[in-house]
Design a protein around this motif. Structure first.
Motif, PDB file in Angstrom:
ATOM      1  N   ASP A 175       1.925   5.173  -7.250  1.00 16.54           N
ATOM      2  CA  ASP A 175       0.601   5.044  -6.640  1.00 16.54           C
ATOM      3  C   ASP A 175       0.122   3.614  -6.864  1.00 16.54           C
ATOM      4  O   ASP A 175       0.212   3.097  -7.984  1.00 16.54           O
ATOM      5  N   ASP A 176      -0.367   2.969  -5.793  1.00 16.06           N
ATOM      6  CA  ASP A 176      -0.821   1.589  -5.932  1.00 16.06           C
ATOM      7  C   ASP A 176      -2.228   1.500  -6.521  1.00 16.06           C
ATOM      8  O   ASP A 176      -2.721   0.400  -6.774  1.00 16.06           O
ATOM      9  N   GLU A 177      -2.882   2.653  -6.731  1.00 14.20           N
ATOM     10  CA  GLU A 177      -4.176   2.660  -7.416  1.00 14.20           C
ATOM     11  C   GLU A 177      -3.927   2.863  -8.906  1.00 14.20           C
ATOM     12  O   GLU A 177      -3.650   3.975  -9.361  1.00 14.20           O
ATOM     13  N   GLU A 178      -4.016   1.779  -9.643  1.00  7.37           N
ATOM     14  CA  GLU A 178      -3.654   1.795 -11.061  1.00  7.37           C
ATOM     15  C   GLU A 178      -4.481   2.799 -11.864  1.00  7.37           C
ATOM     16  O   GLU A 178      -3.951   3.469 -12.750  1.00  7.37           O
TER      17      GLU A 178
ATOM     18  N   LYS B 149       5.845   4.657 -14.153  1.00  9.35           N
ATOM     19  CA  LYS B 149       4.924   4.333 -13.059  1.00  9.35           C
ATOM     20  C   LYS B 149       5.521   3.289 -12.130  1.00  9.35           C
ATOM     21  O   LYS B 149       6.272   2.414 -12.559  1.00  9.35           O
TER      22      LYS B 149
ATOM     23  N   SER C  63       4.155   0.913  -8.552  1.00 12.58           N
ATOM     24  CA  SER C  63       2.978   0.548  -7.766  1.00 12.58           C
ATOM     25  C   SER C  63       3.264   0.391  -6.279  1.00 12.58           C
ATOM     26  O   SER C  63       2.359   0.128  -5.496  1.00 12.58           O
ATOM     27  N   ASP C  64       4.531   0.525  -5.871  1.00 13.19           N
ATOM     28  CA  ASP C  64       4.862   0.482  -4.447  1.00 13.19           C
ATOM     29  C   ASP C  64       6.101   1.336  -4.191  1.00 13.19           C
ATOM     30  O   ASP C  64       6.805   1.736  -5.114  1.00 13.19           O
TER      31      ASP C  64
ATOM     32  N   MET D 135       1.410   3.422   0.475  1.00 13.58           N
ATOM     33  CA  MET D 135       1.784   2.468  -0.571  1.00 13.58           C
ATOM     34  C   MET D 135       2.351   1.205   0.064  1.00 13.58           C
ATOM     35  O   MET D 135       2.890   1.251   1.172  1.00 13.58           O
TER      36      MET D 135
END
Length: 233
Positions: A10-13, A32, A34-35, A57
């Motif tokens: 998920d790109d929402e940290e 995790k 992020s993309d 993403m």
């Protein structure tokens, strides 16, 4: 005992961190990304037992990540997305996701779904005299090989998702027996949380297309109106 690994893409940290905190409290090892590209690379290089994927993403969206993963891997995939339309949910399931949650969500429910999918997944992958020791099913040019989880139609392999395979094998193992949607859902998804009837119908419809039932006289999957589905020999 080895901790199970869960990948959160998920790109929402903030969201990834929140999910990670709750999963780590349950004893899971959390990774995790992020993309989408990073998520797929992690799946290829590390042992991942379950994925939680956002759809929107950078670099590669969740749909494409799922398509590529399903070419090689069977672990559960849960979409977690702000997309709330039925079309998006159906598309996610057809591509190969096992579950779909919309944002905003409650971490407790997400953890419950993760636990349910992992129980089902680990149970199916325990060494036992299950699909791996059963012989292939053959009828009307259709060959279902449970040891390889492979389906061919007149010698050509059909690409189907793990859930589609489980439904097809369940029906084909009991030719002529009518299964209602609740039973199919329970057998294939176990104790996951879903609107079972819609989920089963979507997968049946996609299976029929892949089996080219619209082009052939023989229908492998028969609808028994008001009851459920049965396999035609």
């Amino acid at each position: 005992m080895k901790r199970l690994s869960i990948l959160i893409a998920d790109d929402e940290e903030e969201i990834a961190d929140l999910i990670g905190i709750h999963l780590e409290k349950e004893g899971y090892h959390v990774i995790k990304a992020s993309d989408g590209q990073e998520a797929f690379r992690i799946v290829e290089t590390q042992v991942i037992d379950l994925l939680i994927l956002d759809i929107m993403m950078p670099k590669m969206d969740g749909y494409e990540v799922t398509r590529r993963i399903r070419e090689q891997y069977n672990m559960p995939i849960i979409f977690l997305s702000a997309k709330t339309s039925d079309f998006d949910k159906v598309q996610g399931l057809v591509i190969g996701a096992d579950d779909y949650m919309t944002k905003p969500f409650t971490p407790i429910e997400l953890v419950a779904r993760v636990n349910a999918h992992l129980r089902r997944y680990m149970k199916l992958n325990q060494p036992k005299s299950d699909l791996g020791n059963k012989t292939s099913l053959e009828t009307g040019g259709l060959v279902i090989s449970p040891d390889q989880r492979k389906v061919t139609l007149y010698g050509e392999e059909i690409k189907i998702t793990p859930k589609e395979f489980d439904i097809l094998y369940l029906l084909a193992s009991h030719p002529g027996k009518v299964f209602n949607v609740e039973t199919i859902f329970q057998q294939v998804w176990g104790d996951a949380y879903f609107e079972g009837a819609n989920t089963v119908m979507v997968h049946i419809r996609t299976l029929r297309k892949k089996l080219e039932e619209d082009k052939r006289k023989h229908k492998f999957i028969k609808t028994v109106w008001g009851v459920g589905y049965a396999f035609n020999e």
